[in-house]
Design a protein around this motif. Structure first.
Motif, PDB file in Angstrom:
ATOM      1  N   ALA A  64       0.835  -1.209   0.000  1.00 32.27           N
ATOM      2  CA  ALA A  64       0.000   0.000   0.000  1.00 32.27           C
ATOM      3  C   ALA A  64       0.868   1.257   0.000  1.00 32.27           C
ATOM      4  O   ALA A  64       0.558   2.231  -0.702  1.00 32.27           O
ATOM      5  CB  ALA A  64      -0.927  -0.014   1.212  1.00 32.27           C
ATOM      6  N   GLN A  65       1.959   1.254   0.769  1.00 28.32           N
ATOM      7  CA  GLN A  65       2.859   2.404   0.796  1.00 28.32           C
ATOM      8  C   GLN A  65       3.517   2.618  -0.566  1.00 28.32           C
ATOM      9  O   GLN A  65       3.619   3.747  -1.045  1.00 28.32           O
ATOM     10  CB  GLN A  65       3.932   2.215   1.865  1.00 28.32           C
ATOM     11  N   LEU A  66       3.962   1.526  -1.178  1.00 30.23           N
ATOM     12  CA  LEU A  66       4.592   1.651  -2.495  1.00 30.23           C
ATOM     13  C   LEU A  66       3.597   2.131  -3.543  1.00 30.23           C
ATOM     14  O   LEU A  66       3.939   2.947  -4.413  1.00 30.23           O
ATOM     15  CB  LEU A  66       5.203   0.306  -2.912  1.00 30.23           C
ATOM     16  N   LYS A  67       2.366   1.669  -3.480  1.00 30.26           N
ATOM     17  CA  LYS A  67       1.344   2.094  -4.434  1.00 30.26           C
ATOM     18  C   LYS A  67       1.055   3.584  -4.275  1.00 30.26           C
ATOM     19  O   LYS A  67       0.942   4.319  -5.257  1.00 30.26           O
ATOM     20  CB  LYS A  67       0.066   1.289  -4.228  1.00 30.26           C
ATOM     21  N   ALA A  68       0.948   4.037  -3.001  1.00 34.35           N
ATOM     22  CA  ALA A  68       0.699   5.457  -2.751  1.00 34.35           C
ATOM     23  C   ALA A  68       1.869   6.307  -3.241  1.00 34.35           C
ATOM     24  O   ALA A  68       1.669   7.380  -3.839  1.00 34.35           O
ATOM     25  CB  ALA A  68       0.458   5.688  -1.262  1.00 34.35           C
ATOM     26  N   ARG A  70       3.967   5.525  -5.664  1.00 35.21           N
ATOM     27  CA  ARG A  70       3.957   5.486  -7.119  1.00 35.21           C
ATOM     28  C   ARG A  70       2.912   6.434  -7.683  1.00 35.21           C
ATOM     29  O   ARG A  70       3.161   7.152  -8.652  1.00 35.21           O
ATOM     30  CB  ARG A  70       3.660   4.050  -7.573  1.00 35.21           C
ATOM     31  N   GLU A  71       1.729   6.458  -7.062  1.00 34.12           N
ATOM     32  CA  GLU A  71       0.666   7.375  -7.526  1.00 34.12           C
ATOM     33  C   GLU A  71       1.060   8.831  -7.326  1.00 34.12           C
ATOM     34  O   GLU A  71       0.794   9.678  -8.158  1.00 34.12           O
ATOM     35  CB  GLU A  71      -0.642   7.056  -6.812  1.00 34.12           C
ATOM     36  N   ALA A  72       1.718   9.131  -6.209  1.00 36.95           N
ATOM     37  CA  ALA A  72       2.169  10.481  -5.944  1.00 36.95           C
ATOM     38  C   ALA A  72       3.249  10.884  -6.941  1.00 36.95           C
ATOM     39  O   ALA A  72       3.270  12.036  -7.429  1.00 36.95           O
ATOM     40  CB  ALA A  72       2.696  10.607  -4.519  1.00 36.95           C
TER      41      ALA A  72
END
Length: 80
Positions: A64-68, A70-72
Motif C-alpha cells: 500500500a505504501q509503495l502504491k501510494a 507510485r501514484e504520488a
C-alpha cells in the motif's frame, strides 16, 4: 459456635445491579468445555500461523505504501 455462610456475609454490602442476589454464572457447567491439553505440534502450528499472518500484514502495508508513493510520483496516474 460454627459460622455459616450467611453469618460471614452479613456484613458485606449488597451488590448493585442484581438486587443483592447471588450472581448466576454466565456459562453453565454443562456447556463449559474442559481445555484439552495442548501438544507441541499445536503450539508450533499456532506460532507458524501467527508469523505468517504478521508477514502477510507487513507485506500488504508495504504494498500500500509503495502504491501510494507510485501514484504520488506519477501524478495519480491520470497522465496516460
Amino acid at each position: 459456635m460454627k459460622l455459616t455462610l450467611e453469618d460471614l456475609l452479613a456484613g458485606v454490602p449488597a451488590r448493585e445491579g442484581n438486587g443483592g442476589k447471588p450472581l448466576t454464572p454466565s456459562v453453565s457447567a454443562f456447556k463449559a468445555k474442559t481445555a484439552e491439553p495442548v501438544t507441541q505440534i499445536d503450539k508450533t502450528t499456532a506460532n507458524a500461523k501467527r508469523v505468517l499472518d504478521e508477514d502477510a500484514k507487513a507485506r500488504a502495508d508495504k504494498t500500500a505504501q509503495l502504491k501510494a508513493a507510485r501514484e504520488a510520483r506519477d501524478g495519480s496516474g491520470k497522465n496516460c
